[in-house]
Each structure stands twice: as structure tokens, then as C-alpha cells.
Design a protein around this motif. Structure first.
Motif, PDB file in Angstrom:
ATOM      1  N   TRP A 106       0.869  -1.044  -0.110  1.00  0.00           N
ATOM      2  CA  TRP A 106       0.093   0.010  -0.102  1.00  0.00           C
ATOM      3  C   TRP A 106       0.891   1.151   0.017  1.00  0.00           C
ATOM      4  N   ASP A 107       0.556   2.292  -0.951  1.00  0.00           N
ATOM      5  CA  ASP A 107       1.266   3.417  -1.055  1.00  0.00           C
ATOM      6  C   ASP A 107       0.431   4.649  -0.626  1.00  0.00           C
ATOM      7  N   PHE A 108       0.982   5.294   0.478  1.00  0.00           N
ATOM      8  CA  PHE A 108      -0.094   6.406   1.409  1.00  0.00           C
ATOM      9  C   PHE A 108       0.526   7.682   0.906  1.00  0.00           C
ATOM     10  N   SER A 109       1.431   7.729   0.002  1.00  0.00           N
ATOM     11  CA  SER A 109       2.062   8.964  -0.212  1.00  0.00           C
ATOM     12  C   SER A 109       1.269  10.037  -0.853  1.00  0.00           C
ATOM     13  N   THR A 110       0.152   9.746  -1.610  1.00  0.00           N
ATOM     14  CA  THR A 110      -0.519  10.547  -2.018  1.00  0.00           C
ATOM     15  C   THR A 110      -2.214  10.837  -1.208  1.00  0.00           C
ATOM     16  N   GLY A 111      -2.083  10.149   0.012  1.00  0.00           N
ATOM     17  CA  GLY A 111      -3.255  10.309   0.703  1.00  0.00           C
ATOM     18  C   GLY A 111      -3.998   8.886   1.046  1.00  0.00           C
ATOM     19  N   ASP A 112      -5.052   8.495  -0.020  1.00  0.00           N
ATOM     20  CA  ASP A 112      -5.493   7.284   0.382  1.00  0.00           C
ATOM     21  C   ASP A 112      -4.812   6.140  -0.408  1.00  0.00           C
ATOM     22  N   PRO A 113      -4.847   5.087   0.164  1.00  0.00           N
ATOM     23  CA  PRO A 113      -3.977   3.746  -0.064  1.00  0.00           C
ATOM     24  C   PRO A 113      -3.981   3.357  -1.487  1.00  0.00           C
ATOM     25  N   VAL A 114      -2.948   3.255  -2.165  1.00  0.00           N
ATOM     26  CA  VAL A 114      -3.042   2.786  -3.494  1.00  0.00           C
ATOM     27  C   VAL A 114      -1.976   1.625  -3.645  1.00  0.00           C
TER      28      VAL A 114
END
Length: 416
Positions: A106-114
């Protein structure tokens, strides 16, 4: 102009995009939230390389595995995994021997998890790969990175769905002795666009609940919107959940509670709107319904999945904490599996027919739901929750029958 895979068959594997030296291909998000390659005619020199690396245009033959096991790791490993905890042991072995592991985190760098592909070089880094991510993950330029690591002599474990494994292999255009590919048995991949929309609903509902509980009003400010910090599609340890009856859990920070990490949503999987849309074939990529990579056609060395029908087929090893199917498809995969076999308290040889009976997704693509298009037409305006309830609502007669059975059950237990 090159002839790429048809829209309904394209998996979005990025092999064509990364192979184009003229940068004539761009991955564009379509109306359903999936990435598709688009060719810029003005830049294309018609070299044909994109066609050569497209796995959809060059289907492979079906295979049978060398060996099949029902296996599981020790509890300290598998209880943190979706199934039997086999992948963490494979990944750990690669890391300890100086290799690299690729998986989805999960990538949270832009806000919601992608869901995005990441490489891991340490044991701590592979922890982010734990747990299923039921959404199509962004590959980015990871095939490029994998190729360079292989050329540099690194041992690489690449994990993914069958179409992603096939995409990588066609992109590489040669076999590498230092590459181990591990695929998951894939039902299908849901739309990242639908996933993003559903997360907004979860946050908004959490905000309303928070404000209602405090001020008994429904209005709320942007400051009250929670921040999502964790997703677990397959919770099996808490709240009465188990491996077979797993939960969908969202964690986040609530402003009114001092930004403490809290459970924003906890729901059994078959009642959760997003999971219902996924398993009900409303929001999966069209190519998943005519998948070219089932029957082990991806070329993966090892295939991992859940041994769902363990209670029927091998009840003596069923404890409802998670047991994996392990299909060893190549000599390379078999030899590598031998390195972790001694760490498995349960490793029972079974037949390929038992594996197929347990998990039909190994060989059969799910049919497209006849309301799929209607779902994508409605969910933006109606929301995922309301749209799923509308489209997957049981017939009136079935609802009445279920209600009567419930009443009968309650009456029976009043007197006995």
C-alpha cells in the motif's frame, strides 16, 4: 500502426509500454479506472516490438504442475498472512541470500492507499507485502528495474497475478536463471477507480458517525474526515473472524479522537459492498473474464493460493487458520521450495485435480455479470454501497423466505 491486444483482452501489464524506445505508448486510465496502452501515431515507427512482447497476442499452452502440496507455515508467520504463510518464507530466503523481492504494498504518499509494486531488500521491507490486495496494482516501471537487477546478477523473486508474470516474461524476452516467479491464483482484479470511490464512502461514513456521536448533527467539516492508515482485506484473527470467514477491516486516524489509530470499518467479507462487487463480478477488469493465463499458462515457477475446500478434501489438516495450495510448475520452483520445506509443520502432497476442485479460478474464468455495465454507469453518482445493494439485491421471494427462516429460528430457540 501496431495491432495490440483488444480492449477486452488487454491486461494492462505494461510490457508494450516499457518496450517502446520511442515512447510512443502511454498507459491511460479508462472510464472504468483501469490502465490501457494508447499509441501515439506521430511517434510510432512501426518496429513491431510492442506486438512481440504482448503476452495476450502469443498465448502459451496449458501446463500441469510437477508437484502439488497443501502446506502452511508456523503460526507466527501464517496468522499474519492471508493464507498459509508460504510466500513470506520464500521471500525471506531470497532476502537472506542477498536477493531482491518484488511485491505489492500500500502506498499512502498521495493520501488514500494505492496498491503499487515495490522492491524489498531487507526483511523489514517484505512485511509490507503481507496480505491480499484485492485491486489491480500499479506496475509503473518495475519491469525495467527487474531487468536491470537480473543483468547485474541479483537473484530476484517477482510475485504477482498470472497476467503480470506473463507480461514480465515476455518483456524480458529470455529466461534468467536468477529469476524466480511466483504467481497467485487469481479470481480477477477490481477497478482502482471503484476502490478509490469506495474509500471516500468509508471516510465520509466514519466522519458522519463521529460527528453524530459527539454533537448529534449530521453536518461535518473537512477537518473531521479521517485519514486511512491501513487496509486488511483478509482479517482472520480478531472480532470472531477466521480464515474461511474473514473480515474486511479499515484502520484510520479520527480527528475527534486526537488522531488516534482506530478501526473505521470492520465487516465480514460477504457483507462488505466492495467485496460483494468484486466477488459478484461487477467491477473486475474485462480481461479477467476471458483470461489467457489460467491453467498455469503464465510460465510462473510457483503458484500459490488458498486451499478453500480443505475441510472436504483433507479434513485431517484443517484448523481454519489458513492452509495454502502450492503448485510447483518448474524444476527451478521445485528446487527452491525444497529450501523452505523443513520450516513447514504441514506439507501434504495432494493431486492437481484436488487443487482445481478446491479453487476453480486455476482453470476457469468467471462469467461477466449482466449488470456490470450498469454498475459502472451508476456507481459515480449513486456510490458503491448503494449501487451494489441495488444490483445484487436478492429476488423478493428469496428475501421473504430468508426472513421466515429467521423468524422460525428465533421461535424455535425460545422454547428449546
Amino acid at each position: 500502426m501496431p495491432t495490440l491486444a483488444l480492449y477486452n483482452s488487454c491486461t494492462g501489464c505494461t510490457a508494450c509500454y516499457l518496450s517502446c524506445s520511442k515512447h510512443a505508448i502511454t498507459m491511460i486510465t479508462d472510464d472504468e479506472g483501469f490502465l490501457h496502452p494508447v499509441v501515439d501515431k506521430s511517434l510510432c515507427v512501426e518496429c513491431g516490438l510492442c506486438e512481440k512482447v504482448c503476452p495476450v497476442l502469443h498465448p502459451s499452452d496449458a501446463r500441469r504442475p510437477i508437484m502439488v502440496y497443501a502446506a502452511r507455515a508456523k503460526d507466527e508467520v501464517r496468522l499474519c498472512a492471508s493464507s498459509g504463510g508460504i510466500f513470506p518464507l520464500l521471500a525471506e530466503t531470497v532476502i537472506k541470500n542477498g536477493g531482491v523481492v518484488w511485491g505489492v504494498a500500500w502506498d499512502f504518499s498521495t493520501g488514500d492507499p494505492v496498491a503499487k509494486y515495490r522492491s524489498a531488500h531487507t526483511l523489514d521491507e517484505i512485511l509490507s507485502f503481507r496480505g491480499s490486495k484485492y485491486v489491480q496494482a500499479e506496475l509503473g516501471d518495475c519491469f525495467l528495474c527487474v531487468k536491470q537487477q537480473l543483468i547485474d546478477g541479483k537473484y530476484v523473486l517477482f510475485s504477482g497475478t498470472p497476467c503480470q508474470i506473463a507480461g514480465l516474461k515476455f518483456y524480458l524476452r529470455k529466461e534468467y536463471d536468477n529469476l524466480l516467479t511466483v504467481e497467485v491464483i487469481c479470481h480477477g482484479v477490481p477497478s482502482p477507480g471503484v476502490w478509490s470511490e469506495y474509500l471516500q464512502e468509508v471516510k465520509n461514513n466514519s466522519s458522519r458517525s463521529e460527528v453524530v456521536g459527539k454533537n448529534t448533527v449530521l453536518s461535518f467539516s473537512l477537518k473531521s474526515v479521517p485519514v486511512i492508515t491501513g487496509i486488511n482485506f483478509r482479517e482472520k484473527q480478531s472480532d470472531g473472524y477466521s480464515w474461511k470467514k474473514f473480515g474486511f477491516v479499515v484502520h484510520g486516524k479520527l480527528p475527534a479522537k486526537g488522531n488516534q489509530n482506530s478501526v473505521l470499518l470492520s465487516m465480514v467479507n460477504y457483507k462488505n459492498p466492495f467485496m460483494r462487487a468484486f466477488l459478484g463480478e461487477l467491477c473486475n477488469r474485462l480481461s479477467c473474464h476471458e483470461c489467457n493465463f489460467r491453467e498455469l499458462r503464465s510460465g510462473a515457477d510457483i503458484t500459490l493460493g488458498d486451499f478453500w475446500r480443505i475441510a472436504e478434501l483433507t479434513p485431517e489438516i484443517d484448523d481454519d487458520k489458513g492452509t495454502s495450495l502450492v503448485l510447483l510448475n518448474t524444476n527451478k520452483g521445485s528446487l527452491f521450495f525444497e529450501r523452505i520445506k523443513s520450516f513447514l509443520p504441514v506439507c501434504k502432497q495432494i493431486t492437481y485435480e484436488m487443487a482445481v476442485k478446491s479453487t476453480a479460478a486455476l482453470v476457469v474464468s468467471p462469467a461477466v455479470h449482466f449488470k456490470r455495465k450498469l454498475f459502472f454507469d451508476l456507481y459515480h453518482s449513486k456510490g458503491v454501497d448503494r449501487t451494489v445493494k441495488k444490483l445484487l439485491r436478492p429476488p423478493f421471494a428469496k428475501r421473504v423466505w430468508s426472513t421466515l427462516l429467521g423468524i422460525q429460528y428465533k421461535i424455535k430457540h425460545l422454547f428449546y
